[in-house]
Design an enzyme around this catalytic site. Structure first.
Site, PDB file in Angstrom:
ATOM      1  N   GLY A  20     -31.923  30.862  62.708  1.00  0.00           N
ATOM      2  CA  GLY A  20     -32.083  29.737  63.244  1.00  0.00           C
ATOM      3  C   GLY A  20     -32.723  28.683  63.056  1.00  0.00           C
ATOM      4  O   GLY A  20     -32.705  27.742  62.909  1.00  0.00           O
ATOM      5  N   ARG A  24     -37.223  29.408  58.121  1.00  0.00           N
ATOM      6  CA  ARG A  24     -36.859  30.992  57.361  1.00  0.00           C
ATOM      7  C   ARG A  24     -35.657  30.563  56.994  1.00  0.00           C
ATOM      8  O   ARG A  24     -36.375  31.461  55.707  1.00  0.00           O
ATOM      9  CB  ARG A  24     -36.801  31.646  58.544  1.00  0.00           C
ATOM     10  CG  ARG A  24     -35.807  33.078  58.265  1.00  0.00           C
ATOM     11  CD  ARG A  24     -35.987  34.094  59.856  1.00  0.00           C
ATOM     12  NE  ARG A  24     -36.385  33.759  60.018  1.00  0.00           N
ATOM     13  CZ  ARG A  24     -36.667  34.095  62.003  1.00  0.00           C
ATOM     14  NH1 ARG A  24     -35.456  34.347  62.548  1.00  0.00           N
ATOM     15  NH2 ARG A  24     -37.299  34.013  62.862  1.00  0.00           N
ATOM     16  N   ARG A  43     -30.815  16.486  59.323  1.00  0.00           N
ATOM     17  CA  ARG A  43     -31.085  16.995  60.840  1.00  0.00           C
ATOM     18  C   ARG A  43     -32.322  18.022  60.871  1.00  0.00           C
ATOM     19  O   ARG A  43     -32.894  18.688  61.428  1.00  0.00           O
ATOM     20  CB  ARG A  43     -30.146  17.757  61.912  1.00  0.00           C
ATOM     21  CG  ARG A  43     -29.185  16.003  62.213  1.00  0.00           C
ATOM     22  CD  ARG A  43     -28.165  16.939  63.442  1.00  0.00           C
ATOM     23  NE  ARG A  43     -27.686  15.759  63.443  1.00  0.00           N
ATOM     24  CZ  ARG A  43     -27.362  15.382  64.901  1.00  0.00           C
ATOM     25  NH1 ARG A  43     -27.934  15.378  66.080  1.00  0.00           N
ATOM     26  NH2 ARG A  43     -26.544  14.909  64.640  1.00  0.00           N
ATOM     27  N   ARG A  87     -25.670  36.432  60.189  1.00  0.00           N
ATOM     28  CA  ARG A  87     -27.564  35.861  61.171  1.00  0.00           C
ATOM     29  C   ARG A  87     -28.900  36.542  61.157  1.00  0.00           C
ATOM     30  O   ARG A  87     -28.242  38.251  61.357  1.00  0.00           O
ATOM     31  CB  ARG A  87     -26.890  35.691  62.594  1.00  0.00           C
ATOM     32  CG  ARG A  87     -28.343  35.526  63.383  1.00  0.00           C
ATOM     33  CD  ARG A  87     -27.732  34.976  64.724  1.00  0.00           C
ATOM     34  NE  ARG A  87     -28.821  35.268  65.922  1.00  0.00           N
ATOM     35  CZ  ARG A  87     -30.178  34.545  66.020  1.00  0.00           C
ATOM     36  NH1 ARG A  87     -30.934  33.313  64.733  1.00  0.00           N
ATOM     37  NH2 ARG A  87     -31.441  35.114  66.623  1.00  0.00           N
ATOM     38  N   SER A  90     -34.774  36.563  65.783  1.00  0.00           N
ATOM     39  CA  SER A  90     -35.882  36.835  65.980  1.00  0.00           C
ATOM     40  C   SER A  90     -34.828  37.619  67.223  1.00  0.00           C
ATOM     41  O   SER A  90     -34.098  36.874  68.285  1.00  0.00           O
ATOM     42  CB  SER A  90     -36.510  36.866  65.978  1.00  0.00           C
ATOM     43  OG  SER A  90     -36.560  35.651  67.040  1.00  0.00           O
ATOM     44  N   ASP A 204     -40.836  40.222  70.092  1.00  0.00           N
ATOM     45  CA  ASP A 204     -40.676  40.194  71.754  1.00  0.00           C
ATOM     46  C   ASP A 204     -40.630  41.364  72.794  1.00  0.00           C
ATOM     47  O   ASP A 204     -39.132  41.715  72.097  1.00  0.00           O
ATOM     48  CB  ASP A 204     -40.785  39.109  72.770  1.00  0.00           C
ATOM     49  CG  ASP A 204     -41.495  37.868  72.072  1.00  0.00           C
ATOM     50  OD1 ASP A 204     -42.610  37.149  72.114  1.00  0.00           O
ATOM     51  OD2 ASP A 204     -40.682  37.266  70.927  1.00  0.00           O
ATOM     52  N   ARG A 217     -43.053  35.325  62.919  1.00  0.00           N
ATOM     53  CA  ARG A 217     -41.815  34.857  63.540  1.00  0.00           C
ATOM     54  C   ARG A 217     -40.754  34.064  61.687  1.00  0.00           C
ATOM     55  O   ARG A 217     -40.085  35.037  61.559  1.00  0.00           O
ATOM     56  CB  ARG A 217     -41.562  34.648  63.828  1.00  0.00           C
ATOM     57  CG  ARG A 217     -41.529  35.399  65.825  1.00  0.00           C
ATOM     58  CD  ARG A 217     -41.494  34.468  66.987  1.00  0.00           C
ATOM     59  NE  ARG A 217     -42.423  34.317  68.130  1.00  0.00           N
ATOM     60  CZ  ARG A 217     -42.250  35.016  69.002  1.00  0.00           C
ATOM     61  NH1 ARG A 217     -41.031  34.635  69.376  1.00  0.00           N
ATOM     62  NH2 ARG A 217     -42.895  35.292  70.032  1.00  0.00           N
TER      63      ARG A 217
END
Length: 232
Positions: A20, A24, A43, A87, A90, A204, A217
């Site tokens: 996402g 990363r 973007r 994908r 996290s 989390d 992350r």
């Protein structure tokens, strides 16, 4: 023509990792791939192609949420002929045995979104991951000495929920964790006949209220990255 991915035909490999976070994506490209070329900055959603152990692989940021992931997955498959979407993201744990930094492999994805209700005119569709990719990811994790959690996850439309105890109902039914994209990924893969899998690292815990900082992350969830690249 893709309006969100500024690549030319041939720039993107048939297998794409989809974090996402675009940073990363950059981290994966910088630390795992060789002969890297950046094919997208539109973007700020970075996309890269390189090689991993001699195999051509791309990595493309998808943004947060089902709508954003839907755009990138749709264009990757339909404009750039991608055949395999993995994908790497996290998640927040719903179960006491699913602890910080554990690996979760999404066999299926429940959701509180109306995205598939709209698509199927009020009926339920059960989005599932590719069996071959699930088997490959589990085998690779076990080879690495990791016991992954495999099962149902929740793709949520809401990050800050008004009902703080919302997760307990999902946990009661065995849902392992929550994230925000996989229902869309698996639905698009099913529609267009390609393979898809989500591999997550627990950042989390809604059970213990513990969490990891943003830099961790982005840069330290390397086990899921390696698993994804090995099955690519």
């Amino acid at each position: 023509m893709s309006v969100h991915i500024g690549a030319k035909q041939g720039d993107i490999a048939e297998t794409v990792l989809m974090p996402g976070d675009p940073l990363r994506a950059k981290y994966i490209a910088d630390n795992f791939l060789e002969d890297v070329v950046c094919y997208n900055k539109v973007r700020g959603m970075y996309g890269y192609t390189g090689t991993y152990k001699g195999k051509r692989v791309s990595v493309q940021g998808s943004g947060m949420g089902l709508p954003s992931l839907s755009i990138y997955a749709h264009e990757l498959v339909n404009e750039f002929m991608v055949k395999k979407l993995i994908r790497v993201g996290s998640c927040g744990s719903f179960q006491p045995e699913v602890e910080l930094r554990d690996i979760v492999i999404a066999q299926a994805a429940s959701t509180n979104s109306s995205i598939n209700k709209n698509r199927f005119k009020g009926m339920d569709f059960a989005p599932v991951g590719s069996f071959d990719l699930i088997m490959g990811a589990v085998a690779k994790a076990m080879d690495m000495g990791i016991n992954p959690h495999v099962g149902n996850i929740l793709s949520s439309d809401v990050f800050y929920d008004d009902e703080p105890e919302f997760w307990k109902q999902w946990a009661k039914y065995g849902v392992l964790a929550v994230e925000m994209e996989t229902t869309a990924l698996y639905t698009i893969a099913a529609k267009f006949g390609v393979q898809a899998l989500t591999i997550l690292t627990v950042s989390d815990s809604l059970v213990t209220q513990q969490g990891l900082p943003a830099e961790d992350r982005e840069k330290t969830f390397t086990q899921m990255m390696e698993i994804a690249l090995e099955i690519a």
